[in-house]
Enzyme design. Sequence first.
Site, PDB file in Angstrom:
ATOM      1  CB  SER A 182     -28.212 -25.290   9.204  1.00 38.70           C
ATOM      2  OG  SER A 182     -28.906 -26.076   8.282  1.00 38.70           O
ATOM      3  CB  ILE A 265     -19.476 -13.080  -5.889  1.00 37.87           C
ATOM      4  CG1 ILE A 265     -18.384 -13.993  -5.331  1.00 37.87           C
ATOM      5  CG2 ILE A 265     -20.522 -12.754  -4.826  1.00 37.87           C
ATOM      6  CD1 ILE A 265     -17.565 -13.363  -4.212  1.00 37.87           C
ATOM      7  CG  ASP A 399     -27.736 -22.003   2.099  1.00 36.42           C
ATOM      8  OD1 ASP A 399     -27.790 -23.189   1.708  1.00 36.42           O
ATOM      9  OD2 ASP A 399     -27.886 -21.667   3.291  1.00 36.42           O
ATOM     10  CG  HIS A 437     -26.071 -24.836   4.475  1.00 41.76           C
ATOM     11  ND1 HIS A 437     -27.185 -24.055   4.645  1.00 41.76           N
ATOM     12  CD2 HIS A 437     -26.154 -25.825   5.395  1.00 41.76           C
ATOM     13  CE1 HIS A 437     -27.918 -24.558   5.628  1.00 41.76           C
ATOM     14  NE2 HIS A 437     -27.312 -25.629   6.099  1.00 41.76           N
TER      15      HIS A 437
HETATM   16 CA   LIG Z   1     -20.162 -10.118  -9.428  1.00 44.33          CA
END
Ligand SMILES: [Ca+2]
Length: 509
Positions: A182, A265, A399, A437
């Site tokens: 970060s 995802i 993020d 993050h």
């Molecule tokens: Ca997927």
Amino acid sequence: MPLLKNLAAILILPVYALASQSAKCLALQHSLHLQNTTILNVTYVLAATNVSTPGVCQSAAPVTAAPLCRVQFVINTTSSSAVHAEAWLPDIWFGRFLGLGNGGLGGCIDYANLDYGTSLHFAAVGSDNGHDGTDGSQFLNHPEVINDFAFRAVHVEAVIGKQIVQTYYGAAVAKSYYLGCSTGGRQGTQAALRFPEDFDGIVAGSPATDFNHLTIWQGILSHYVGAPISAAAPSPKFLSPDVWAIVSAEILRQCDALDGVVDGIITEPDECDFRPESIQCIEDTSTNCLTATQVETVKNVFTPLFGLQGELIYPRYSPGAEADPSQSQIFGGEFFSITENWGRFAILNVTEHDFSNFGLKAVAFWDSINPGGIATFEGDLSAFRNRGGKFLTYHGRRDPIISSTNSKRMYDLISHTLSLPLLDDFYRLFLIPGMGHCAGGLGPTSFGQSNGLNLVNDSSHNILLAMVDWVEGGIAPATIIGSDVTNATRTHCRYPMRSVFNGTVFVCE
Ligand SMILES: [Ca+2]
Ligand SMILES: *[C@@H]1O[C@H](CO)[C@@H](O)[C@H](O)[C@H]1NC(C)=O
Ligand SMILES: *[C@@H]1O[C@H](CO)[C@@H](O)[C@H](O)[C@H]1NC(C)=O
Ligand SMILES: *[C@@H]1O[C@H](CO)[C@@H](O)[C@H](O)[C@H]1NC(C)=O
Ligand SMILES: *[C@@H]1O[C@H](CO)[C@@H](O)[C@H](O)[C@H]1NC(C)=O
Ligand SMILES: *[C@@H]1O[C@H](CO)[C@@H](O)[C@H](O)[C@H]1NC(C)=O
Ligand SMILES: *[C@@H]1O[C@H](CO)[C@@H](O)[C@H](O)[C@H]1NC(C)=O
Ligand SMILES: *[C@@H]1O[C@H](CO)[C@@H](O)[C@H](O)[C@H]1NC(C)=O
Ligand SMILES: *[C@@H]1O[C@H](CO)[C@@H](O)[C@H](O)[C@H]1NC(C)=O
């Protein structure tokens, strides 16, 4: 890990000599004579314990890698600024130095990674980044404190830290590394740009590069949802957590399967062309839907930020990242605190400021001040590359604070500046599907990027050990394997390769 073992054979200290080691440690209180530096305290930590810590950030920190010598010191960087730091020097030392970064606008020594680095037998040094605390209030009318934060703290940590290490062990540091995420990722990038000799290997995650534009974008994102929100006059632009949940479900409905697996995802959020019209209410009385104003908010969030001349200021928010709980830092109804602190204390130099009209006008003004050269958005890493430096960066595709698309943009900037189509010989960017993050999120996102996140202790699963292999053995990581608490794994790919499902697993192409 053959490399670790070889070095260990050469550089290991005799652990039987605890008493003399303790005496040697305590002697540092008087034997160190370093430029601009005062030794505040030296303690020999004999066994695993919790030590008390100075400053307002935290009161105690675990030391698991004892025995080690703890040196607390302060470096006067100018007559109006100073960096407080700690060196943790393990008895069993493999000849390696590890410099650490910070987070947000802090001000907090990274004790967790002092512990992590020493557990892997690095001599580790962390600093307070030039001020004590978690915000930017100490920047006000202190340009040298800003300079420490923008570029100098990590540099003096490296210069003075290595001298302390050399004095203690009676041997120069063999190889020097950096680890941060970060703001720490930005600091690592700044080190490679401005002080290419400081580190042989830099691991810089989720970097806050193009810092002024990043913070402007974050502030404008807060405005898209009507921040600051008052209970008395709620903004029609605002989305409550329940409404965000409707948005997230629709994003997954439209984009989860693009990568071939319905798993929550979105492997490549830049390919998700999200259309929120599908969840707009048909009548005012409808439920489980968004008003036209809220649909407009959502469209704004997932559009790149362009400037007054149409130029790209910052990439868009990643679809899917809005489902991470930390999104509330930006979309929770308060004006984003880092933008507010940086604007007040480093740009405008005022204690109070009304940000309700904050917008694109800030771009030219903030760019013109660019306090301390904080931007960290230049592509000329030739000096770092020419001296043999290696750079590993990573960014979570989910993020909620810093867009991972900006890390592609940084890669492309360096590639363009150096006229190299691929940066593989010294710079590798790993994009981590599902990761939030710096850590966490969905899926196998632990790969040694920070303390407690190296579920498997070897260089194929641990990015810090992978960097050691690259610097000391010339073996560059082709992939990095992430793990989760169930020991499920996923192979993460380096840009510009893509993570592609082959019918069984995700592979890099
Ligand atoms: Ca997927
Ligand atoms: C990792 O492995 C090395 C040896 O290969 C060992 O010295 C070290 O203690 C291990 N670290 C952890 C955290 O298990
Ligand atoms: C650092 O600055 C402080 C405060 O100005 C001063 O008291 C101290 O002597 C300085 N230390 C060194 C080593 O210059
Ligand atoms: C130095 O550290 C020891 C052990 O933590 C502590 O007892 C002592 O108060 C510290 N001294 C100073 C001057 O901070
Ligand atoms: C350090 O403190 C934590 C939290 O209070 C505790 O769980 C842990 O056992 C302590 N460790 C040692 C070695 O005392
Ligand atoms: C010591 O401070 C002076 C100015 O105060 C600076 O020029 C010099 O670089 C500093 N040295 C170190 C090692 O920080
Ligand atoms: C605020 O102070 C910084 C130095 O700390 C200076 O560079 C900047 O120009 C000042 N901002 C304004 C608006 O005067
Ligand atoms: C994961 O692997 C580690 C190391 O091999 C092992 O200690 C741990 O028990 C495993 N965890 C699970 C949930 O299987
Ligand atoms: C997918 O990739 C894995 C790992 O490389 C390989 O073992 C497997 O055979 C591949 N499956 C197909 C269908 O190509």
